[in-house]
Design a protein around this motif. Structure first.
Motif, PDB file in Angstrom:
ATOM      1  N   CYS A   1       0.843  -1.199   0.000  1.00 44.56           N
ATOM      2  CA  CYS A   1       0.000   0.000   0.000  1.00 44.56           C
ATOM      3  C   CYS A   1       0.880   1.252   0.000  1.00 44.56           C
ATOM      4  O   CYS A   1       1.778   1.377   0.819  1.00 44.56           O
TER       5      CYS A   1
ATOM      6  N   LYS B   1       0.217   4.068   0.959  1.00 39.38           N
ATOM      7  CA  LYS B   1      -0.025   4.951   2.111  1.00 39.38           C
ATOM      8  C   LYS B   1       0.631   4.440   3.388  1.00 39.38           C
ATOM      9  O   LYS B   1       1.235   5.209   4.133  1.00 39.38           O
ATOM     10  N   ASP B   2       0.463   3.137   3.663  1.00 40.94           N
ATOM     11  CA  ASP B   2       1.002   2.645   4.936  1.00 40.94           C
ATOM     12  C   ASP B   2       1.900   1.412   4.800  1.00 40.94           C
ATOM     13  O   ASP B   2       2.351   0.854   5.799  1.00 40.94           O
TER      14      ASP B   2
ATOM     15  N   CYS C   1      -5.653  -2.182  -0.209  1.00 39.69           N
ATOM     16  CA  CYS C   1      -4.907  -2.409   1.023  1.00 39.69           C
ATOM     17  C   CYS C   1      -5.733  -3.222   2.022  1.00 39.69           C
ATOM     18  O   CYS C   1      -6.918  -2.961   2.214  1.00 39.69           O
TER      19      CYS C   1
ATOM     20  N   CYS D   1      -5.984  -0.358   5.322  1.00 41.98           N
ATOM     21  CA  CYS D   1      -6.765   0.891   5.251  1.00 41.98           C
ATOM     22  C   CYS D   1      -7.777   0.908   4.125  1.00 41.98           C
ATOM     23  O   CYS D   1      -8.575   1.842   4.013  1.00 41.98           O
TER      24      CYS D   1
ATOM     25  N   HIS E   1      -7.281   1.398   1.032  1.00 38.45           N
ATOM     26  CA  HIS E   1      -6.913   2.299  -0.069  1.00 38.45           C
ATOM     27  C   HIS E   1      -6.792   1.515  -1.373  1.00 38.45           C
ATOM     28  O   HIS E   1      -6.198   0.442  -1.416  1.00 38.45           O
TER      29      HIS E   1
HETATM   30 ZN   LIG Z   1      -3.057   1.020   3.372  1.00 39.03          ZN
END
Ligand SMILES: [Zn+2]
Length: 418
Positions: A47, A49-50, A86, A89, A91
């Motif tokens: 992911c 983002k994280d 993800c 999250c 995403h």
């Molecule tokens: Zn994520």
């Protein structure tokens, strides 16, 4: 080996992608390579983002990238790109394929090839050759240059030169800042006033450079640039470069010639006609014919000829061994110009008087030439860079097009190599 396997190898797709099908579209004359992801792709995706694990969510519509030709045929890669989701999250994102360039319609290799061509010939000509639209090619250039420029490092910059490039004759100008040590263009911006320096310093510092690390600033004698340098770079010694002073001198000689043609004594016309190129050159660079011509007019007591002598002496002063000698000789030179001008009617020597005033007013900056070790050859070279830039961007005379082209040609940026 199947054709699919062969293309897989040639494209260097690795384990995450495979060529599922290849065929030749006879009607369009296009080689089409269909690519899809393998299950292994998901092992390497995280992911954005994280950094968590992701799974395949769905696929996009079929997308197309133009790749390098296969023999003489256009080649296209098509793929329904997978989108990952993800586990943490939720995403959702589009997986970025390894072949994609910076613009969505082309592969990396194709973009590198297009850049190579755009360096060497006008964009419109490249478009014709590889059958793409100008707009798409410019988009490649903008994105690639932008990305490479963002990575450029200016931390070693200490000697800077600034010059103006005209976009439309006498109307619109761009200020170009160059690194005289590494011989590269650093920054260009619209306008030629003192605020261009503020913008330059900002760009310099965004790329790890420092305004007070600048010890030399070479420029023409424009007040705006002097003010800009003084306001922004307090350690910079202003150097008026030889190239600009001598080209001012050539201009001044030409003005004398034109004036003398108008108001000179009877008969001067026949001596001066079609001689403008002679006065612009140095005697050693004249052709056989020009040399003969100069020999016949040299003793005719022409003002133009006197001005020409002065230009040659000024040039010779630059061969002085040190600043002291140069200072003395420049002062003598100025007195000489003023003295000769006293006998001259109709303001024929006005341009030379002006030139002499310029020398007096900028003496310190002119003499800095002897203090600073760095050669200004690159400043002179910039002019041919400017004309090359304009040739490549033919038909696209916006400052943005020209500035990006200038960065491509002379920025020494780290661009993809073909
Ligand atoms: Zn994520």
């Amino acid at each position: 080996m199947t054709p699919e396997k062969l293309f897989h190898e040639l494209l260097g797709l690795g384990l995450n992608w495979e060529v599922s099908q290849s065929h030749f579209d006879r009607e369009r004359g296009v080689v089409v390579l269909e690519i899809r992801e393998t299950d292994r792709l998901w092992d390497s995706q995280r992911c954005p983002k994280d950094g968590s694990f992701v799974f395949c969510y769905d696929h996009t519509e079929e997308l197309v990238w133009r790749h390098l030709n296969v023999f003489q045929h256009r080649c296209e890669i098509t793929c329904k790109l997978p989108r990952g989701k993800c586990r943490q999250c939720g995403h959702i994102f589009r997986v970025r394929p390894p072949w994609e360039g910076l613009s969505t319609h082309f592969t990396k290799e194709f973009e590198a090839f297009a850049l190579l061509l755009m360096r060497e010939m006008p964009v419109s000509k490249v478009a014709e050759t590889i059958e793409e639209t100008d707009t798409r090619l410019w988009r490649i250039l903008f994105r690639q240059v932008e990305a490479a420029y963002a990575e450029a490092d200016f931390s070693s910059v200490i000697c800077v030169g600034v010059d103006e490039m005209n976009i439309r004759k006498g109307q619109q100008y761009v200020s170009v800042f160059a690194d005289l040590v590494k011989k590269r263009v650093l920054f260009a911006t619209e306008g030629i006033d003192h605020t261009t320096w503020e913008k330059f310093v900002k760009a310099l510092e965004e790329h790890n450079g420092h305004r007070h690390a600048i010890t030399q600033a070479s420029m023409d004698m424009s007040r705006a640039y002097q003010r800009g340098a003084a306001e922004n770079c307090r350690n910079a010694q202003v150097v008026f470069d030889k190239f600009h002073l001598l080209s001012n001198a050539s201009e001044a000689v030409d003005k004398v010639r034109r004036k003398e043609l108008q108001v000179g004594e009877k008969g001067t016309g026949q001596w001066l006609r079609k001689t403008q190129w002679i006065w612009r050159k140095n005697p050693e660079n004249l052709t056989e014919k020009q040399r003969a011509r100069l020999a016949t007019i040299k003793d005719k007591n022409l003002w133009t000829s006197k001005a020409y002598q002065m230009r040659l002496v000024l040039q010779d002063i630059y061969r002085s061994e040190n600043g002291w000698t140069a200072r003395r000789r420049l002062k003598v030179w100025c007195r000489w110009v003023r003295w000769v001008a006293r006998f001259c009617k109709h303001g024929m020597f006005d341009s030379m008087i002006k030139l002499q005033e310029t020398v007096v007013r900028h003496l310190k900056g002119i003499l800095a030439h002897w203090k600073q070790g760095v050669t200004n050859a690159f400043m002179e070279g910039l002019n041919s860079v400017f004309s090359a830039t304009k040739r490549r961007a033919r038909g696209y005379r916006s400052s943005t097009h020209l500035i990006y082209m200038l960065y491509l040609i002379a920025g020494k940026l780290r661009l993809p190599q073909f």
